[in-house]
Design a protein around this motif. Structure first.
Motif, PDB file in Angstrom:
ATOM      1  N   SER A  99       0.787  -1.237   0.000  1.00 40.02           N
ATOM      2  CA  SER A  99       0.000   0.000   0.000  1.00 40.02           C
ATOM      3  C   SER A  99       0.816   1.284   0.000  1.00 40.02           C
ATOM      4  O   SER A  99       0.240   2.367  -0.106  1.00 40.02           O
ATOM      5  N   GLY A 100       2.132   1.193   0.147  1.00 36.41           N
ATOM      6  CA  GLY A 100       2.938   2.405   0.229  1.00 36.41           C
ATOM      7  C   GLY A 100       2.973   2.993   1.623  1.00 36.41           C
ATOM      8  O   GLY A 100       3.458   4.098   1.837  1.00 36.41           O
ATOM      9  N   ASP A 101       2.466   2.237   2.589  1.00 31.94           N
ATOM     10  CA  ASP A 101       2.427   2.690   3.982  1.00 31.94           C
ATOM     11  C   ASP A 101       2.736   1.476   4.866  1.00 31.94           C
ATOM     12  O   ASP A 101       2.098   0.440   4.727  1.00 31.94           O
ATOM     13  N   PRO A 102       3.711   1.596   5.779  1.00 35.55           N
ATOM     14  CA  PRO A 102       4.055   0.438   6.606  1.00 35.55           C
ATOM     15  C   PRO A 102       2.983   0.085   7.629  1.00 35.55           C
ATOM     16  O   PRO A 102       3.074  -0.942   8.290  1.00 35.55           O
ATOM     17  N   GLY A 103       1.996   0.899   7.741  1.00 38.92           N
ATOM     18  CA  GLY A 103       0.928   0.672   8.713  1.00 38.92           C
ATOM     19  C   GLY A 103       0.870   1.842   9.681  1.00 38.92           C
ATOM     20  O   GLY A 103       1.821   2.604   9.799  1.00 38.92           O
ATOM     21  N   PRO A 104      -0.230   1.955  10.365  1.00 35.42           N
ATOM     22  CA  PRO A 104      -0.351   3.099  11.259  1.00 35.42           C
ATOM     23  C   PRO A 104       0.592   3.025  12.452  1.00 35.42           C
ATOM     24  O   PRO A 104       0.995   4.054  12.987  1.00 35.42           O
ATOM     25  N   GLU A 105       0.965   1.818  12.856  1.00 33.89           N
ATOM     26  CA  GLU A 105       1.809   1.661  14.039  1.00 33.89           C
ATOM     27  C   GLU A 105       2.837   0.557  13.842  1.00 33.89           C
ATOM     28  O   GLU A 105       2.642  -0.351  13.049  1.00 33.89           O
ATOM     29  N   PHE A 106       3.896   0.668  14.611  1.00 34.37           N
ATOM     30  CA  PHE A 106       4.891  -0.396  14.705  1.00 34.37           C
ATOM     31  C   PHE A 106       5.204  -0.536  16.185  1.00 34.37           C
ATOM     32  O   PHE A 106       5.666   0.410  16.816  1.00 34.37           O
ATOM     33  N   GLY A 107       4.924  -1.684  16.738  1.00 34.52           N
ATOM     34  CA  GLY A 107       5.167  -1.894  18.162  1.00 34.52           C
ATOM     35  C   GLY A 107       4.408  -0.920  19.042  1.00 34.52           C
ATOM     36  O   GLY A 107       4.894  -0.514  20.089  1.00 34.52           O
ATOM     37  N   GLY A 108       3.211  -0.509  18.608  1.00 35.29           N
ATOM     38  CA  GLY A 108       2.399   0.413  19.390  1.00 35.29           C
ATOM     39  C   GLY A 108       2.773   1.873  19.222  1.00 35.29           C
ATOM     40  O   GLY A 108       2.196   2.744  19.871  1.00 35.29           O
ATOM     41  N   VAL A 109       3.741   2.175  18.342  1.00 31.59           N
ATOM     42  CA  VAL A 109       4.177   3.552  18.118  1.00 31.59           C
ATOM     43  C   VAL A 109       3.732   3.995  16.725  1.00 31.59           C
ATOM     44  O   VAL A 109       3.898   3.257  15.757  1.00 31.59           O
ATOM     45  N   SER A 110       3.176   5.179  16.629  1.00 34.28           N
ATOM     46  CA  SER A 110       2.738   5.719  15.343  1.00 34.28           C
ATOM     47  C   SER A 110       3.946   5.904  14.427  1.00 34.28           C
ATOM     48  O   SER A 110       4.922   6.550  14.791  1.00 34.28           O
ATOM     49  N   TRP A 111       3.873   5.314  13.224  1.00 37.91           N
ATOM     50  CA  TRP A 111       4.973   5.414  12.256  1.00 37.91           C
ATOM     51  C   TRP A 111       4.721   6.650  11.401  1.00 37.91           C
ATOM     52  O   TRP A 111       3.890   6.653  10.509  1.00 37.91           O
ATOM     53  N   GLU A 112       5.458   7.716  11.671  1.00 36.49           N
ATOM     54  CA  GLU A 112       5.286   8.992  10.983  1.00 36.49           C
ATOM     55  C   GLU A 112       6.085   9.013   9.685  1.00 36.49           C
ATOM     56  O   GLU A 112       7.059   8.288   9.535  1.00 36.49           O
ATOM     57  N   GLU A 113       5.676   9.891   8.784  1.00 40.03           N
ATOM     58  CA  GLU A 113       6.434  10.069   7.545  1.00 40.03           C
ATOM     59  C   GLU A 113       7.822  10.607   7.869  1.00 40.03           C
ATOM     60  O   GLU A 113       8.031  11.253   8.891  1.00 40.03           O
ATOM     61  N   ALA A 114       8.761  10.353   6.955  1.00 38.66           N
ATOM     62  CA  ALA A 114      10.146  10.769   7.171  1.00 38.66           C
ATOM     63  C   ALA A 114      10.285  12.283   7.261  1.00 38.66           C
ATOM     64  O   ALA A 114      11.071  12.802   8.041  1.00 38.66           O
ATOM     65  N   LEU A 115       9.518  12.997   6.460  1.00 38.84           N
ATOM     66  CA  LEU A 115       9.560  14.460   6.453  1.00 38.84           C
ATOM     67  C   LEU A 115       8.169  15.010   6.701  1.00 38.84           C
ATOM     68  O   LEU A 115       7.188  14.460   6.213  1.00 38.84           O
ATOM     69  N   GLU A 116       8.107  16.110   7.445  1.00 38.00           N
ATOM     70  CA  GLU A 116       6.822  16.766   7.633  1.00 38.00           C
ATOM     71  C   GLU A 116       6.414  17.449   6.335  1.00 38.00           C
ATOM     72  O   GLU A 116       7.243  17.726   5.475  1.00 38.00           O
ATOM     73  N   GLU A 117       5.139  17.761   6.201  1.00 38.02           N
ATOM     74  CA  GLU A 117       4.611  18.367   4.974  1.00 38.02           C
ATOM     75  C   GLU A 117       5.408  19.612   4.570  1.00 38.02           C
ATOM     76  O   GLU A 117       5.814  19.755   3.434  1.00 38.02           O
ATOM     77  N   GLU A 118       5.640  20.528   5.516  1.00 34.96           N
ATOM     78  CA  GLU A 118       6.352  21.757   5.166  1.00 34.96           C
ATOM     79  C   GLU A 118       7.817  21.519   4.849  1.00 34.96           C
ATOM     80  O   GLU A 118       8.443  22.304   4.167  1.00 34.96           O
ATOM     81  N   GLU A 119       8.380  20.401   5.335  1.00 34.66           N
ATOM     82  CA  GLU A 119       9.769  20.090   5.045  1.00 34.66           C
ATOM     83  C   GLU A 119       9.931  19.501   3.647  1.00 34.66           C
ATOM     84  O   GLU A 119      11.041  19.368   3.172  1.00 34.66           O
ATOM     85  N   ALA A 120       8.843  19.155   3.019  1.00 43.95           N
ATOM     86  CA  ALA A 120       8.916  18.534   1.702  1.00 43.95           C
ATOM     87  C   ALA A 120       9.210  19.560   0.615  1.00 43.95           C
ATOM     88  O   ALA A 120       9.573  19.206  -0.492  1.00 43.95           O
ATOM     89  N   ASP A 121       9.060  20.838   0.916  1.00 44.34           N
ATOM     90  CA  ASP A 121       9.359  21.894  -0.039  1.00 44.34           C
ATOM     91  C   ASP A 121      10.847  21.822  -0.382  1.00 44.34           C
ATOM     92  O   ASP A 121      11.697  21.802   0.504  1.00 44.34           O
TER      93      ASP A 121
END
Length: 159
Positions: A99-121
């Motif tokens: 799906s292009g997403d590792p899942g909402p959590e890994f080991g009970g921790v939210s897996w966030e994107e590598a860069l925040e939206e504003e950092e993608a600029d």
């Protein structure tokens, strides 16, 4: 030694990943959704190193290719925590492939994107790439150590 490791392993990998993440933001997946970028770092050494040269040398920490132990030796693992970590890593990687997403959590921790939206600029450089620590106690990493390392090497590497 640290400068070599920072240049060869940390800065080059993180800066390349940041660039891929920035460029993938403009791409759309088959469903028209924005592509996401996720990062991970194995922080638990393998009980048995794939090449055998690091076995019993805990001071080395996580070695190159240690993730192969967790991906391909599940049935031979006798350590239950390692087996559970292996299953979780395989599930996350399979979810990402599907799906292009590792899942909402890994080991009970939210897996966030590598860069925040504003950092993608492309004109704004990230403070630090966020990585999921693949370990018995999962956590998101955004170390203050990585930011100065990547800032120093950013204009020196050919990325």
């Amino acid at each position: 030694m640290r400068a070599y490791g920072d240049y060869m392993m940390i800065a080059s990998v993180l800066l390349f990943g940041e660039e891929v993440a920035r460029r993938s933001r403009s791409l759309k997946s088959g469903g028209g959704r924005r592509k996401k970028a996720f990062a991970w770092m194995l922080t638990r050494p393998a009980a048995v190193h794939i090449a055998g040269i690091c076995n019993g040398r805990d001071w080395l920490g996580v070695g190159h290719a240690d993730e192969l132990y967790f991906l391909f030796t599940i049935l031979r693992q006798t350590n239950q925590p390692d087996r559970e970590l292996s299953v979780a890593i395989c599930e996350a990687f399979a979810n990402f492939a599907r799906s292009g997403d590792p899942g909402p959590e890994f080991g009970g921790v939210s897996w966030e994107e590598a860069l925040e939206e504003e950092e993608a600029d492309e004109n704004q450089k990230s403070k630090s790439t966020r990585l999921m620590a693949l370990d018995l106690q999962a956590k998101m990493l955004a170390s203050e150590y990585y930011a100065p390392v990547t800032a120093f090497w950013r204009d020196k590497l050919l990325i």
